[in-house]
Design an enzyme around this catalytic site. Structure first.
Site, PDB file in Angstrom:
ATOM      1  N   LYS A 138      47.099  44.116  67.181  1.00 36.18           N
ATOM      2  CA  LYS A 138      46.360  43.910  65.931  1.00 36.18           C
ATOM      3  C   LYS A 138      47.280  43.897  64.716  1.00 36.18           C
ATOM      4  O   LYS A 138      46.939  43.334  63.685  1.00 36.18           O
ATOM      5  CB  LYS A 138      45.258  44.944  65.780  1.00 36.18           C
ATOM      6  CG  LYS A 138      44.121  44.709  66.770  1.00 36.18           C
ATOM      7  CD  LYS A 138      42.931  45.596  66.516  1.00 36.18           C
ATOM      8  CE  LYS A 138      41.749  45.220  67.396  1.00 36.18           C
ATOM      9  NZ  LYS A 138      41.978  45.471  68.839  1.00 36.18           N
TER      10      LYS A 138
HETATM   11  C1  LIG Z   1      41.431  44.782  69.962  1.00 35.79           C
HETATM   12  C2  LIG Z   1      42.129  44.915  71.263  1.00 35.79           C
HETATM   13  C3  LIG Z   1      41.865  44.037  72.345  1.00 35.79           C
HETATM   14  C4  LIG Z   1      40.798  42.960  72.288  1.00 35.79           C
HETATM   15  O1  LIG Z   1      41.137  41.877  71.464  1.00 35.79           O
HETATM   16  P1  LIG Z   1      40.014  40.874  70.951  1.00 35.79           P
HETATM   17  O2  LIG Z   1      40.688  39.975  69.977  1.00 35.79           O
HETATM   18  O3  LIG Z   1      38.956  41.729  70.296  1.00 35.79           O
HETATM   19  O4  LIG Z   1      39.476  40.146  72.125  1.00 35.79           O
HETATM   20  C5  LIG Z   1      42.620  44.195  73.497  1.00 35.79           C
HETATM   21  N1  LIG Z   1      43.555  45.166  73.614  1.00 35.79           N
HETATM   22  C6  LIG Z   1      43.831  46.017  72.610  1.00 35.79           C
HETATM   23  C7  LIG Z   1      44.858  47.066  72.800  1.00 35.79           C
HETATM   24  C8  LIG Z   1      43.128  45.930  71.394  1.00 35.79           C
HETATM   25  O5  LIG Z   1      43.406  46.781  70.399  1.00 35.79           O
END
Ligand SMILES: *Cc1c(COP(=O)(O)O)cnc(C)c1O
Length: 464
Positions: free
Chosen positions: A112
């Site tokens: 993120k």
């Molecule tokens: C947010 C997140 C996901 C999922 O990603 P999306 O874009 O919501 O599909 C997967 N793994 C981790 C560690 C995350 O923080």
């Protein structure tokens, strides 16, 4: 570039408006009206570029009417300067054809950061020229809040308020937020649960007048198009690192809200030779059921070992459905009006167009644990529980696939150390330059589960 809403009522808008608005006024999500199209030769010619220069080439066509190439480059440089690995997103090859793309070298140890570092700097740049101030408001049960705080902490024109449920967030995740001491960062622990936090945030957005018109309230959740945009880059990056396989490449993406894998779909649409996108889910498997059995029916959220993917309805899936239904906004509007309460059934045509590009796989908690153990035993490499889900999907798909597969490693194993209670492997340690969070002073305010109390707190802080 113009952006249109998937629900067809809001007017088209610029990139800047799409980013500052987040959700379209008609409740839809913004998508680009059309996409840049890069040839294989153009893409291959980028193989010597740094991550930042590649990012500028890919993002510029989306923003060119509002942001100069020079400013974009500065925003990008600033966004990835704090990453702990000079390659930003390093790749590892494990056995023939199986690669891992490590997306966890940012400040909060999860992918993120790629989007939220960029979004913070982008917003700061946009409001600077508009002479506006922004209030970023969000609720978090973990991941997004810390990445958003990290992304906004150095922004001159942004105050950020993140609500978390008091005593109900894991210590590492809480400390990643609360050990940041900046005048514009405000952590609020609510005496309540995550849903309480979320409903305060929702009500604040529908009652923006409490800000007295001086500031703009903005959400930084994963429907914001700027987040998707930043995530397109590493699909191109990893294709170049694999050596530009002309026949194509497959990506496996641990999926929750469908933001990350949707970015892969846009990369495909922009000319990257993507053969398949693997949608890897945990036991909250609505997307797997939909793609596999045409069963998109909401169920109660399961608490899994991969908590960042514990989601009932994946909001970004709407963007894909919009394309699968030939951009028929009336149809999408109708479908989305009941998406969280009733099953939706796709037409054969829509489903087969999705299956052309997507394949799905579901991992149970047991399978997550088994995959982590097997990977550690075979390669002495520790997967985090989310990445393990992506890896299970890759291993299954590799059985009948000759293309290279890249699994997106979405979090560093030390971010979810509780998993070691299940794998019985050693607890993964935080990277050395992050250990300070375990002893530094924490800064947060504890408020009651009260709309008024939170809104007054925000007012008091921004007009200090
Ligand atoms: C947010 C997140 C996901 C999922 O990603 P999306 O874009 O919501 O599909 C997967 N793994 C981790 C560690 C995350 O923080």
């Amino acid at each position: 570039m113009r952006f249109i809403s998937t629900r067809g009522i809001s007017e088209s808008c610029t990139f800047e408006d799409a980013v500052l608005t987040g959700l379209a006024p008609d409740g839809g999500l913004y998508v680009p009206e059309e996409l840049p199209d890069f040839s294989i030769d153009t893409i291959s010619s980028w193989s010597e570029l740094s991550y930042e220069d590649l990012a500028v080439n890919i993002m510029y066509p989306f923003v060119e009417t509002e942001i100069s190439r020079k400013s974009l480059k500065e925003i990008v440089k600033k966004s990835y300067a704090g990453f702990r690995n000079s390659e930003i997103a390093p790749m590892l090859e494990f056995q023939n054809n199986s690669w891992i793309l490590e997306l966890f070298h940012g400040p909060t140890l999860a992918f993120k950061d790629f989007a939220l570092q960029f979004l913070g700097n982008l917003l700061d740049h946009m409001v600077e020229s508009r002479k506006e101030k922004l209030v970023v408001l969000g609720a978090t049960s973990g991941d997004t809040g810390s990445a958003a705080i990290e992304g906004c902490q150095d922004c001159q024109n942004i105050d950020i308020f993140i609500l978390h449920p008091h005593n109900r967030v894991s210590e590492v995740q809480r400390r990643q937020m609360t050990t940041i001491k900046k005048k514009n960062v405000h952590n609020i622990a609510i005496n309540g649960n995550f849903d309480d936090c979320q409903s305060i945030v929702k009500r604040a957005f529908s009652n923006q007048s409490f800000l007295k018109g001086e500031h703009r309230l903005i959400a930084v959740n994963s429907i914001n198009f700027a987040r998707i945009l930043a995530q397109i880059v590493y699909y191109f990056w990893s294709y170049l690192r694999v050596g530009c396989p002309k026949d194509g490449i497959v990506y496996s993406v641990p999926t929750g809200n469908f933001g990350d894998v949707f970015a892969g779909y846009l990369a495909l649409k922009m000319g990257l030779p993507v053969k398949k996108l693997l949608v890897a889910t945990n036991s909250n498997d609505i997307l797997h059921r939909c793609i596999n059995n045409n069963d998109h029916s909401p169920k109660k959220v399961d608490v899994s070992l991969a908590p960042s993917m514990d989601i009932m309805i994946s909001s970004n899936f709407e963007r894909l459905l919009f394309d699968a239904y030939a951009r028929d906004a009336n149809l999408i509007r109708d479908m989305m009006s009941r998406v969280s309460t009733a099953p939706i059934v796709l037409t054969n045509h829509a489903l087969s167009s999705i299956r052309e590009n997507f394949w799905s796989y579901r991992s149970s908690d047991d399978e997550i644990v088994e995959t982590i153990k097997a990977y550690f035993k075979d390669f002495n490499y520790m997967l985090d529980p989310h990445t393990a889900i992506g890896m299970s999907a890759s291993l299954e798909y590799l059985k009948s696939c000759d293309y290279p597969i890249v699994t997106l490693a979405t979090a560093h194993p030390s971010k979810f150390p509780e998993i070691s209670n299940h794998t019985l492997l050693e607890r993964p340690e935080l990277p050395t330059n992050l250990r300070f969070i375990l002893k530094n002073t924490e800064y947060f305010s504890i408020l009651n589960n009260s709309q008024l109390e939170v809104e007054n707190f925000i007012l008091q802080k921004i007009f200090h």
